[in-house]
Every structure is written in structure tokens, then in C-alpha cells.
Design an enzyme around this catalytic site. Structure first.
Site, PDB file in Angstrom:
ATOM      1  N   ASP A  56     -43.730 -65.656   1.175  1.00  0.00           N
ATOM      2  CA  ASP A  56     -44.027 -66.118  -0.168  1.00  0.00           C
ATOM      3  C   ASP A  56     -44.834 -65.032  -0.890  1.00  0.00           C
ATOM      4  O   ASP A  56     -45.214 -64.024  -0.302  1.00  0.00           O
ATOM      5  CB  ASP A  56     -44.779 -67.468  -0.096  1.00  0.00           C
ATOM      6  CG  ASP A  56     -44.597 -68.284  -1.362  1.00  0.00           C
ATOM      7  OD1 ASP A  56     -44.650 -69.516  -1.305  1.00  0.00           O
ATOM      8  OD2 ASP A  56     -44.372 -67.677  -2.439  1.00  0.00           O
ATOM      9  N   GLU A 104     -47.905 -75.839  -8.665  1.00  0.00           N
ATOM     10  CA  GLU A 104     -48.630 -75.432  -7.468  1.00  0.00           C
ATOM     11  C   GLU A 104     -50.071 -75.951  -7.464  1.00  0.00           C
ATOM     12  O   GLU A 104     -50.314 -77.104  -7.834  1.00  0.00           O
ATOM     13  CB  GLU A 104     -48.568 -73.901  -7.306  1.00  0.00           C
ATOM     14  CG  GLU A 104     -47.129 -73.389  -7.169  1.00  0.00           C
ATOM     15  CD  GLU A 104     -47.054 -71.955  -6.720  1.00  0.00           C
ATOM     16  OE1 GLU A 104     -46.389 -71.150  -7.385  1.00  0.00           O
ATOM     17  OE2 GLU A 104     -47.639 -71.627  -5.671  1.00  0.00           O
TER      18      GLU A 104
END
Ligand code: GLC
Length: 630
Positions: free
Chosen positions: A315, A518
């Protein structure tokens, strides 16, 4: 489509169907026998063998630097000197949530992506570039693209075929801009709605996540079989991202292995069976060990036991979190099983892609990263690029651009919206709004706000308010289009127009979470915002029937909103096609959505395991118009 022909078509079975079924059966048998229709069987084995031979031949020619270049993905924003694309033989470029070409129009995206490909192909072995983007609910970075309901809404449809169709449209719109790789589907099994990424998760039920995640993989990659992809999907974030304690983003999932496997690994089995070509590792940890450094899960389980033969991408700057010394962090990630590093930093910044290449080369020469690990990573990356057809056709079909944002694509999204709505309450059958409603008063800023309708990961990482993209339809606009002639729709964003409320037959209040993504969406409590509760209360005080529509990325603690509403509809984050909500509210389509996750009763019992004992609404709940309960 005026909405009238959207009644769910239920064909009656006829003799003619039997003939088709019989023919289809023969066709399928022929295909499975390697007849070439569906390239499984002998044809697939030939394909696979050819690809492996091509990979071996290419790998043998590659220098260490060329191999390490393939293991490097750079954010476009960090690529100040684009000659690095061929000079370093970079394997991949991404546009992260806030990175866009100079302007955000489809043609500009296409030109930028093709320019990057042209530059990359000047590398010695002409290995093509793989361009990736977060197309997580449509091609959502790009102006004018169709924005689908976020995954929690698709979870409410429980319709795998529809999810596959939505992914197919997303792939078409992404390929139209030259991009082959979507960082989707998210296979999180979100178990605590305090997590800011709950809406990226189809469900808190691993079986539903597995079914819909596999459908999304098929939609994105096509059904050409394991060795030929339409576009490239990316199952993320492996694994346990949705299981962290208190739903803390990038937090720690604490459970025994049986629980971890049963809840968080199950969807990956399905995605691998569906042929997913890439997996993104999770920022989170399992029992205190970061997934990006977890050799057992990344290599022994994912690549060994589950047989995943694509590649693992890290990521965004996630490798940096493994150790304060970047070189040590790289060693841990690559040795654990990360094959490609997603690097947002460029020359002059800490932990830049040039630092990564330099350190990784040193690690190989020092014997701290085995050459065999490098070869395995590069083999996986080249295999996927060949399955995508990138070597033979690095540029996509420009005619696809004409379909980006098309009415045909929007119709698919509109159906997703229709089927995602969950009717939670319908006292006195206020819904559907009958043609006798002569004055409908709409309240709430979100009712006419496309950005709030779409939520995060829309045009920008965090999303925004207002007309964030062209071509969409707000709920207010959709209602004004769809109400019968003679019905007046009035609007008061703050709900203070008492005269309009007094004159109305029904008041419709839209309650909404503001967009987030997020960790920015992590919450300690999930109350409906007070200003929204006040608007519903004021509507109820008018004495008129009150319909509340809720835009949210997760179940919220409803408090007085439930009592003050005669009818309540969970619309999740529906995206650009507000017509789909009007279809249901006006009775042109039945509400068929069912809760994809348990709806907690209070802030003291928010996680799935806590809420399941005494939920406000159980998973699977949803009313219909024809039936009191489903
Ligand atoms: C983000 C997300 C991931 C996304 C990536 C690239 O931090 O965790 O889902 O694909 O970065 O934007």
C-alpha cells in the site's frame, strides 16, 4: 428511461427457453472440452504454457536493475522526471486519490497515460508499463465518469450479477483512459463501523464479501479465464483490514488463527478462484505483526496454501512503517512476500523511489534479499502483464472514450442505486409517494449535493461537497424530473421554510454524513449529526408525514430520527445516479435492498459481535412495499 419501464422483469419460462438451455449446455460442454469458446481446458493450458515460457525467456535477459525496476510503482505526482520511466525501467505508475493529470478530463487522462507508456516502452527490453488507479466505485477520479454506490450499497443489493456488471462498466471507463489496473475490489470484512473505511466493505459477513468480491473480480478482469484479463483487479487489503480493534484504521486485528481465517481470509479464497491477478497488502497488523512484513500470511498462506500466482503490491508508503531505517524496512517487506512497492515519494524526498531501487540493489548484493525472491517477484509481475496482453497491446481502444459516462453506463448504476436502498420503516405506508401527493417538500443540504451523494474517493481522495463532477443527478433534481405532472416539489436546505412545510402533503428529509476516506472517517461514536436530527424533529412537528433518506457510509445511531420519521430509507452512498432513488421513492421500483451488516442500537454496542446480540435491525432486514417485512 422515464423510470416506468424499470419494473423488475420476471420472464415466464417457456418451451423456447428449454431449447436454449439444451443448446447452451452443449456449448458449455464443448467449451470446457477446450473447444475455444471459454478458454479453459486445453486452450488455457496452452496459453499458460506459452506465457510461462515467455516469462522465463524475458527473465533470463534481464539485468538486476531491470528486475528491480519492475518491482517499483511510482505515484505520477512524484515522477518529476518522466524519463525515469525508461531509464529505470519502472514497472508501474499510479495516480493516488489526490493525484490527477493537469486537468481531470478523460481525454487528458488518456493522453497522460499513453505518454507514460510510450516513454516506458523505450526501455531496452520494451517491457510495458502497468498503470493503476483507485477505481473503487466507478472510475471515480475522473470528471464525468459514472460513480456507482460504494460497496456497502452494493452489498445491500446482494446481487452478484449486478456487481459484476458494475465492475464491467468501471473497467470499460478505466480502459477508455488507457488504464488497465483498478485497486479494487476491497475485500474487507468490516466488523466495527467506527472504521472510516466501512463503506468500502460489502458486508460484515465474509460469505457475502466473498460472493460479491469474486463477482467484481470477474467484472473487472473479464471471464476470459485465468490467462487472459480484460483489466486487472486488485483484492485488498490483505488481510484483516476490517477487523481491527475499535475499527481503528491501520490498527491491530486481534484474534486466533481460526477466526482470522474464517472471517478475513475467506473472501481471498473466492477472489483467487475468480482469477484475481493482484493483491494489495494491508497497513493493519494481525496480533501485533504488520501485514506488510508477515511472511507466513503473504507467502506461506496467500502464495502457498491459497495458490495465488499473481503479484502482491504494497500500500501507499506502507513499507516505510516496517522500520525507521528504510533499507531495513524494504528487506522485511520484500522477504515477507511483497513483490511491488507503491512509492509516493520522488527525488529530493525521504524514502524516494530512487532510494528504494538503490537500497534493494544493495540488499541483493549483500545477500539480505535472495536473488530467487527477486526472480519470483518479477516472474509474477511479468506473468500478470502478459495475461493482460500488455506486451502485445499496451494501448487501449480509444473508441471506449465515447462510452465514458454514457446513458448506457448510467443505467447500470441507476439499477445499482435502486437495488441498494433499504426500507427500514414505513409507518402508514407513507411510501411509495403516491400520485395523490400534490406538494412534496424536500429538506436537507445533501438533497441537492452530488458530492455528499457520492462520498469519499470521488474526484479527490476525501471527496467533497457540491457539484463535484458533471453528468450526475441529485435526489432533488431526480424527484423534480420524475414526479407526476401537477405535483410541486419545494426545497429548503436548512428546513426553516415553515410555510412550505405547512403547505406540503409530505416532507422528505435527507440526512447525511459529510464525505470522508480512510482514517479521516474513523469515529468514536456514530450519532446522526444533531443538525440533521433537528431537521427531522422540525418536520415531524409540522404534523405532516415525514420520509427520511439517510446517506451514510455505515449504520448510524439513529436516536430520535427513527421515532420522528414515518418512513426511513438507508441509501448508503449512492453515487451520481439519483434517479435510482426517485424510482423507489415514487414506486416505480420496489425496495429490494437488505441490510448488508447488522445495524447497532447504541454507541455502546457498535461492533458486529457486540450488536448482533440485540441489534436495532439485523443483517438481512429490509421492508418491501408489497410486504410488511422481507
Ligand atoms: C491508500 C489506500 C489504498 C489505495 C492506495 C492508493 O492509502 O489504503 O486502498 O489503493 O492508497 O491510492
Amino acid at each position: 428511461m422515464n423510470g416506468r419501464e424499470v419494473r423488475r422483469f420476471r420472464p415466464r419460462f417457456r418451451a423456447g427457453h428449454a431449447a436454449w438451455l439444451l443448446l447452451g449446455g452443449f456449448g458449455l460442454a464443448w467449451g470446457l472440452a477446450g473447444g475455444g469458446l471459454c478458454p479453459s481446458g486445453r486452450a488455457a493450458q496452452r496459453d499458460s504454457g506459452r506465457i510461462e515460457a515467455r516469462v522465463d525467456a524475458l527473465l533470463r535477459q534481464m539485468t538486476l536493475e531491470e528486475k528491480l525496476g519492475q518491482m517499483t510503482q511510482v505515484d505520477l505526482g512524484a515522477l518529476k522526471d518522466r524519463d525515469d520511466l525508461w531509464r529505470l525501467g519502472l514497472g508501474s505508475v499510479l495516480c493516488g486519490g489526490n493525484t490527477d493529470p493537469e486537468d481531470n478530463r478523460p481525454a487528458t487522462w488518456r493522453r497522460t497515460v499513453l505518454d507514460c507508456q510510450r516513454l516506458t516502452l523505450q526501455n531496452r527490453l520494451q517491457i510495458p508499463l502497468l498503470f493503476g488507479v483507485d477505481a473503487v466505485h466507478g472510475h471515480n477520479n475522473v470528471l464525468g465518469a459514472v460513480i456507482f454506490p460504494h460497496n456497502i450499497g452494493l452489498g445491500a443489493t446482494r446481487n452478484a450479477h449486478l456487481v459484476e456488471s458494475a465492475a464491467r462498466v468501471t473497467a470499460d471507463e478505466m480502459l477508455a483512459t488507457g488504464i488497465h489496473w483498478a485497486f479494487a475490489p476491497c475485500l474487507a470484512v468490516a466488523r466495527d463501523p467506527r472504521w472510516g473505511r466501512t463503506y468500502e466493505s460489502y458486508s460484515d459477513d465474509p460469505a457475502l464479501v466473498a460472493e460479491l468480491g469474486a463477482a467484481a473480480v470477474r467484472g473487472l478482469q473479464g471471464n476470459a479465464g485465468r490467462d487472459r484479463y480484460g483489466a486487472l483487479a486488485c483484492a485488498k487489503h490483505y488481510a484483516g483490514d476490517g477487523g481491527t480493534t475499535w475499527g481503528v484504521d491501520q490498527g491491530n486485528t486481534e484474534c486466533d488463527e481460526a477466526t482470522f481465517r474464517g472471517i478475513h481470509l475467506a473472501p481471498y479464497r473466492a477472489a483467487i478462484r475468480a482469477g484475481v491477478g493482484s493483491v494489495m497488502a494491508s497497513y493493519s497488523s494481525w496480533n501485533g505483526v504488520k501485514l506488510h512484513g508477515h511472511r507466513y500470511l503473504l507467502t506461506e498462506v496467500l502464495k502457498g496454501e491459497l495458490g495465488f500466482d499473481g503479484f502482491v503490491v504494497s500500500d501507499w508508503a506502507a513499507i516505510d512503517q516496517l522500520h525507521p531505517n528504510y533499507k531495513e524496512a524494504i528487506a522485511r517487506a520484500i522477504n515477507a512476500g511483497v513483490d511491488m512497492a507503491m512509492i509516493p515519494n520522488g527525488p529530493g524526498q525521504a524514502n524516494s523511489y530512487r532510494d528504494y531501487l538503490r537500497y534493494l540493489a544493495e540488499l541483493v548484493r549483500e545477500g539480505r534479499v535472495p536473488g530467487s525472491r527477486i526472480d519470483d517477484a518479477v516472474r509474477r509481475i511479468l506473468r500478470v502483464k502478459m495475461r493482460l496482453g500488455l506486451f502485445d497491446k499496451p494501448y487501449t481502444d480509444e473508441t471506449l472514450l465515447a462510452r465514458l459516462g454514457s446513458a448506457e453506463h448510467r443505467a447500470v448504476a441507476r439499477r445499482c442505486v435502486r437495488e441498494s436502498l433499504v426500507l427500514l420503516k414505513n409507518e402508514g405506508r407513507v411510501l411509495p409517494l403516491s400520485s395523490k401527493v400534490r406538494r412534496l417538500h424536500v429538506v436537507g443540504p445533501a438533497a441537492d449535493d452530488l458530492g455528499m451523494q457520492c462520498g469519499g474517493w470521488t474526484i479527490s481522495w476525501q471527496g467533497g461537497t457540491g457539484t463535484v463532477t458533471p453528468g450526475g443527478t441529485t435526489l432533488l433534481a431526480a424527484l423534480r424530473k420524475a414526479v407526476p405532472a401537477g405535483t410541486e416539489v419545494t426545497y429548503s436546505a436548512d428546513g426553516t421554510d415553515e410555510a412550505a412545510a405547512a403547505a406540503a402533503d409530505v416532507i422528505l428529509v435527507v440526512v447525511a454524513e459529510k464525505p470522508y476516506a480512510e482514517m479521516m472517517g474513523d469515529r468514536k461514536e456514530l450519532n446522526v449529526p444533531e443538525e440533521d436530527r433537528a431537521r427531522v424533529r422540525r418536520a415531524r412537528a409540522s404534523g405532516k408525514p415525514v420520509v427520511t433518506v439517510l446517506y451514510s457510509g455505515r449504520p448510524l445511531i439513529l436516536g430520535s430520527v427513527l421515532e420522528d420519521s414515518h418512513a426511513l430509507v438507508a441509501a448508503w452512498l449512492p453515487g451520481t445516479e439519483g434517479d435510482g432513488m426517485a424510482d423507489v421513492l415514487l414506486g416505480r421500483a420496489e425496495p429490494v435492498g437488505r441490510l448488508p451488516r447488522v445495524w447497532p442500537r447504541d454507541n455502546q454496542h457498535l461492533s458486529t459481535s457486540e450488536a448482533e446480540a440485540d441489534p436495532l435491525f439485523p443483517r438481512g432486514f429490509g421492508l418491501g412495499y408489497a410486504r410488511a417485512s422481507r
